[in-house]
Design a protein around this motif. Sequence first.
Motif: not given
Length: 557
Positions: A424, A460, A463, A509, A512-513
């Motif tokens: 991240n 990362s 988001r 990702s 799951t984020s």
Amino acid sequence: MPPLRALRENFSLMVVEVGKQVEETRFALTDWDGSLGESILNRDDYIDRMKDFITRNVFRKLAESRDFDKSVVKILQAGIVIVNNLENIADFCTNIVGQICHLGDPDFLDRYDFKLHFHYVNKALSIVEKTLFTQDLDAALEICKCEFALDDLYKKDFQSILQQLQNCSSEDPKENPAQKLVTALLIFRYLERMGDCLLNIGEAIIESVIGEKLKIHQYLALRNSFDVSSDASSPGIPVHHTHFETIGETRSGCRIGRVRQPTTDQHSHWAIFKDGNLGKLTREKENIETWERLCPGLPPKLFGFQPKGNYASLLLEYLGGINFQEIILEPDSNLLADGMNQLKKLLEVLWEMTWRDEPAQAGFMEQLLDRLSSVYRLHPAFNTATAGINDLELPSTHRLIQELNDIERTLFAPFSVFIHGDFNIDNILYDSKQKKINFIDLNRSTQTDYVQDISIFLVSAFRLPLFENRHRLRLNFVSDSLYDFSKGFAERHGDAEFDTRLALGLIRSFVTSTRFVVHPRFAKDMFLRAQFLMEKLLDHRGRPWSEFVLPRSILVY
């Protein structure tokens, strides 16, 4: 009247009354004096009123606390916690007295060492008042240790009573041994709960000294870490001179704090203290050691590791620089460009250094399946069912992932490298003065497909809940820069299916984020991007995966 003097006078009276309550409860179990029972019940009402009086006055003092020293405020706050727990101890005394009538035998409890329970409660109560107002950490720890002793006593008595219950039988109903045993167990349980209250009291005093709420195992780990770390602190500096502030908590429950401890040369030393799951922190320790061997100075220095039971603690070097999330928020474009250039140079060196000529598979869809239930708890609408329009079938989310999982099992990176594992943007630090990159939070580092790190980094950045155009432009620059670099690396090293695996990593990702995105519109946008990539990959089935091209627009918001 100074605020602490007023509190201390009333506080002392309450501690004395609770001590009397505990002592008379012990006598009541010994002598079965009915008048004692009445006295205990009457005192309970008095203790309740004292607690209310002290609490009201403390809140009033706190409301007037603009001119108070911070240490005074912390003691007042601890006082509220303590008087509430003192009242609970008094309540447990009345509960115990209420059980006496069910024993039926004045000598029944003598077969157990019940007086030892009372000894530890009284021992702790005798030092509570002095410990709070002298801010004595060692004494606070002694209060907490009384809870440990009471727990051990309860476990011993519980096992004994359980065994007797399994074996007890009586033809005479007046004897009723089971009733006596259950009553004795309830009495010991109330004594054990007094220990819980003492633990709360001890931890409240520790918080008033340290400045942060620490569980007793965290305080012990912090103290032990400094005791064994000559690099992190100088001998003779007591732990109560340490300044501790929580700076975060991982989603797995690991607490992260910044610790400052003065040294004997009048300077201060900063360190990072982490406390949490034994397995996770053991892996982080081992990975820090691995990274240090591979690239000295890349991870933080390890000052101490303290395992205890299911928990462990790490004491780590406090690194300079700022993370890439903070860099993105900075207005200095040169800082961001320099940081990205240094990161790409470092990644190329690390990938070449740790290269193994062996196929690697990240298992993105398996990772996603493991986390889906957490996603659905926050966003149940994402759990779509199979539907149809005329002859057209629309598969469920779960089925789409299963089909992609079948595809992924046929895909391998042609080589493996040692990756960060949780890449991240806030786990990468850049010190612009030294032109130096550092990695933190390394418990997931492993030898695998480098696309795992790339996909985590890209999402990362995406988001971040930054919606102003200037911020999104900087995020797009970060994504474009890392994608172009890693794509170029793949082409130079014969990784023809890079885009396909990256699409799978981005799906993982993106979905799951959303577990950590409460903004419904933004979470839905991320989920739809993942769904779009799922359909693109499934539509490509039957053609060479080396021909699949990742749509770059998927990374632009």
